[in-house]
Design a protein around this motif. Structure first.
Motif, PDB file in Angstrom:
ATOM      1  N   MET A   1       0.857  -1.176   0.000  1.00  0.00           N
ATOM      2  CA  MET A   1       0.000   0.000   0.000  1.00  0.00           C
ATOM      3  C   MET A   1       0.901   1.236   0.000  1.00  0.00           C
ATOM      4  N   ASP A   2       0.892   2.000  -1.062  1.00  0.00           N
ATOM      5  CA  ASP A   2       1.761   3.154  -1.191  1.00  0.00           C
ATOM      6  C   ASP A   2       1.136   4.417  -0.650  1.00  0.00           C
ATOM      7  N   LYS A   3      -0.160   4.535  -0.786  1.00  0.00           N
ATOM      8  CA  LYS A   3      -0.829   5.767  -0.417  1.00  0.00           C
ATOM      9  C   LYS A   3      -1.410   5.653   0.984  1.00  0.00           C
ATOM     10  N   ARG A   4      -1.309   6.728   1.725  1.00  0.00           N
ATOM     11  CA  ARG A   4      -1.832   6.733   3.081  1.00  0.00           C
ATOM     12  C   ARG A   4      -3.339   6.530   3.045  1.00  0.00           C
ATOM     13  N   PRO A   5      -3.856   5.521   3.753  1.00  0.00           N
ATOM     14  CA  PRO A   5      -5.297   5.277   3.732  1.00  0.00           C
ATOM     15  C   PRO A   5      -6.055   6.297   4.571  1.00  0.00           C
ATOM     16  N   GLU A   6      -7.304   6.508   4.223  1.00  0.00           N
ATOM     17  CA  GLU A   6      -8.161   7.403   4.993  1.00  0.00           C
ATOM     18  C   GLU A   6      -8.410   6.758   6.352  1.00  0.00           C
ATOM     19  N   LEU A   7      -8.404   7.571   7.382  1.00  0.00           N
ATOM     20  CA  LEU A   7      -8.631   7.069   8.735  1.00  0.00           C
ATOM     21  C   LEU A   7     -10.125   6.841   8.937  1.00  0.00           C
ATOM     22  N   ASN A   8     -10.508   5.575   8.977  1.00  0.00           N
ATOM     23  CA  ASN A   8     -11.908   5.226   9.226  1.00  0.00           C
ATOM     24  C   ASN A   8     -11.970   3.866   9.918  1.00  0.00           C
ATOM     25  N   LYS A   9     -13.185   3.427  10.278  1.00  0.00           N
ATOM     26  CA  LYS A   9     -13.369   2.200  11.053  1.00  0.00           C
ATOM     27  C   LYS A   9     -12.944   0.945  10.306  1.00  0.00           C
ATOM     28  N   SER A  10     -12.824   1.010   8.986  1.00  0.00           N
ATOM     29  CA  SER A  10     -12.465  -0.185   8.226  1.00  0.00           C
ATOM     30  C   SER A  10     -10.971  -0.504   8.283  1.00  0.00           C
ATOM     31  N   LEU A  11     -10.160   0.431   8.790  1.00  0.00           N
ATOM     32  CA  LEU A  11      -8.716   0.183   8.905  1.00  0.00           C
ATOM     33  C   LEU A  11      -8.445  -0.858   9.986  1.00  0.00           C
ATOM     34  N   ASP A  12      -7.412  -1.667   9.769  1.00  0.00           N
ATOM     35  CA  ASP A  12      -6.993  -2.543  10.859  1.00  0.00           C
ATOM     36  C   ASP A  12      -5.921  -1.816  11.666  1.00  0.00           C
ATOM     37  N   THR A  15      -2.293  -1.386  10.051  1.00  0.00           N
ATOM     38  CA  THR A  15      -2.234  -0.392   8.976  1.00  0.00           C
ATOM     39  C   THR A  15      -2.290   1.010   9.567  1.00  0.00           C
ATOM     40  N   PHE A  16      -3.192   1.219  10.510  1.00  0.00           N
ATOM     41  CA  PHE A  16      -3.317   2.523  11.163  1.00  0.00           C
ATOM     42  C   PHE A  16      -1.989   2.942  11.786  1.00  0.00           C
ATOM     43  N   LEU A  17      -1.358   2.051  12.531  1.00  0.00           N
ATOM     44  CA  LEU A  17      -0.113   2.384  13.228  1.00  0.00           C
ATOM     45  C   LEU A  17       1.067   2.553  12.271  1.00  0.00           C
ATOM     46  N   ASN A  18       0.911   2.106  11.053  1.00  0.00           N
ATOM     47  CA  ASN A  18       1.992   2.176  10.079  1.00  0.00           C
ATOM     48  C   ASN A  18       2.035   3.502   9.330  1.00  0.00           C
ATOM     49  N   PHE A  19       1.029   4.346   9.533  1.00  0.00           N
ATOM     50  CA  PHE A  19       0.974   5.635   8.838  1.00  0.00           C
ATOM     51  C   PHE A  19       0.897   6.784   9.822  1.00  0.00           C
ATOM     52  N   TYR A  20       1.223   7.962   9.337  1.00  0.00           N
ATOM     53  CA  TYR A  20       1.207   9.188  10.142  1.00  0.00           C
ATOM     54  C   TYR A  20      -0.116   9.912   9.948  1.00  0.00           C
ATOM     55  N   TYR A  21      -0.745  10.292  11.064  1.00  0.00           N
ATOM     56  CA  TYR A  21      -1.971  11.098  11.025  1.00  0.00           C
ATOM     57  C   TYR A  21      -1.800  12.295  11.944  1.00  0.00           C
ATOM     58  N   LEU A  22      -2.345  13.428  11.536  1.00  0.00           N
ATOM     59  CA  LEU A  22      -2.316  14.636  12.358  1.00  0.00           C
ATOM     60  C   LEU A  22      -3.194  14.452  13.578  1.00  0.00           C
ATOM     61  N   LYS A  23      -2.892  15.178  14.631  1.00  0.00           N
ATOM     62  CA  LYS A  23      -3.704  15.094  15.846  1.00  0.00           C
ATOM     63  C   LYS A  23      -5.152  15.473  15.545  1.00  0.00           C
ATOM     64  N   GLU A  24      -5.346  16.455  14.659  1.00  0.00           N
ATOM     65  CA  GLU A  24      -6.706  16.880  14.311  1.00  0.00           C
ATOM     66  C   GLU A  24      -7.485  15.731  13.655  1.00  0.00           C
ATOM     67  N   GLU A  25      -6.803  14.939  12.822  1.00  0.00           N
ATOM     68  CA  GLU A  25      -7.447  13.791  12.187  1.00  0.00           C
ATOM     69  C   GLU A  25      -7.824  12.739  13.228  1.00  0.00           C
ATOM     70  N   LEU A  26      -6.925  12.530  14.192  1.00  0.00           N
ATOM     71  CA  LEU A  26      -7.195  11.557  15.250  1.00  0.00           C
ATOM     72  C   LEU A  26      -8.383  12.000  16.100  1.00  0.00           C
ATOM     73  N   ALA A  27      -8.401  13.289  16.459  1.00  0.00           N
ATOM     74  CA  ALA A  27      -9.497  13.821  17.277  1.00  0.00           C
ATOM     75  C   ALA A  27     -10.823  13.730  16.521  1.00  0.00           C
ATOM     76  N   SER A  28     -10.798  14.019  15.234  1.00  0.00           N
ATOM     77  CA  SER A  28     -12.012  13.946  14.422  1.00  0.00           C
ATOM     78  C   SER A  28     -12.546  12.511  14.384  1.00  0.00           C
ATOM     79  N   PHE A  29     -11.651  11.547  14.209  1.00  0.00           N
ATOM     80  CA  PHE A  29     -12.059  10.138  14.219  1.00  0.00           C
ATOM     81  C   PHE A  29     -12.694   9.781  15.563  1.00  0.00           C
ATOM     82  N   CYS A  30     -12.069  10.232  16.632  1.00  0.00           N
ATOM     83  CA  CYS A  30     -12.595   9.944  17.975  1.00  0.00           C
ATOM     84  C   CYS A  30     -14.002  10.524  18.137  1.00  0.00           C
ATOM     85  N   ARG A  31     -14.187  11.769  17.734  1.00  0.00           N
ATOM     86  CA  ARG A  31     -15.510  12.404  17.847  1.00  0.00           C
ATOM     87  C   ARG A  31     -16.560  11.618  17.053  1.00  0.00           C
ATOM     88  N   GLU A  32     -16.212  11.263  15.830  1.00  0.00           N
ATOM     89  CA  GLU A  32     -17.153  10.562  14.949  1.00  0.00           C
ATOM     90  C   GLU A  32     -17.524   9.177  15.469  1.00  0.00           C
TER      91      GLU A  32
END
Length: 194
Positions: A1-12, A15-32
């Motif tokens: 997988m070359d491209k960073r996947p979108e952060l959503n519930k379907s990620l394992d 894969t999630f831990l293998n990519f970099y996400y901004l704190k804002e993206e993490l907080a948004s996922f948590c809220r949702e």
């Protein structure tokens, strides 16, 4: 997988831990997804990884406490460092009085205070002086949640004179790749891409 996947519930989790996400993206996922949004980037990352792995919502540890008379008592050099140390204005005032107006709660000193419950504030003053001395002698360790800062520092150490926009372009390239986010000479390939 070359491209960073979108952060959503379907990620394992992996894969999630293998990519970099901004704190804002993490907080948004948590809220949702009904996860708590309190804490730092590492807290959010751990919470999301647990959620993706188990489906369980981890609640943050409760840090609420009542203020006792000992909490408001005057700090002296012989006062023992309290458990669950929290940097406060009374602590800042004490250290500024004893060390000088240049005093700041740097990360290394905060860690020392939290790890040395029961030692005296006199020992804390000595530790602060030692931390400053050590800092002069070697490269500062930047905590994991500040990967961007580490990357930029290492980029400039290896590429003196290059502009910040090139460092940022290489950082954006790197964080889109799976794996670690530390600077490598091979990241300069991002500068040849259009």
């Amino acid at each position: 997988m070359d491209k960073r996947p979108e952060l959503n519930k379907s990620l394992d989790k992996e894969t999630f831990l293998n990519f970099y996400y901004l704190k804002e993206e993490l907080a948004s996922f948590c809220r949702e997804n009904g996860l708590p949004v309190s804490g730092g980037k590492l807290d959010l990352t751990d919470r999301i990884a647990h959620y993706l792995d188990t489906g369980e919502v981890l609640r943050p540890n409760s840090t609420s406490k009542t203020i006792s008379k000992s909490d408001t008592a005057k700090i002296t050099e012989s006062t023992p460092i309290e458990s669950n140390f929290v940097c406060s204005e009374k602590h800042r005032a004490f250290f500024k009085e004893k060390i000088g107006q240049s005093f700041t709660f740097n990360v290394a000193f905060q860690k020392w205070l939290k790890a040395n419950e029961g030692k005296t504030y006199s020992q804390a003053i000595e530790a602060y002086a030692q931390i400053l001395e050590d800092k002069k002698k070697k490269k500062t360790v930047i905590d994991k949640q500040f990967e961007y800062n580490s990357y930029i520092r290492d980029f400039f150490a290896d590429n003196e004179g290059r502009p910040l926009d090139e460092a940022i372009k290489c950082w954006k390239y790197k964080k889109g790749l799976p794996g670690h986010n530390r600077y490598e000479k091979s990241d300069l390939i991002a500068l040849s891409r259009v």
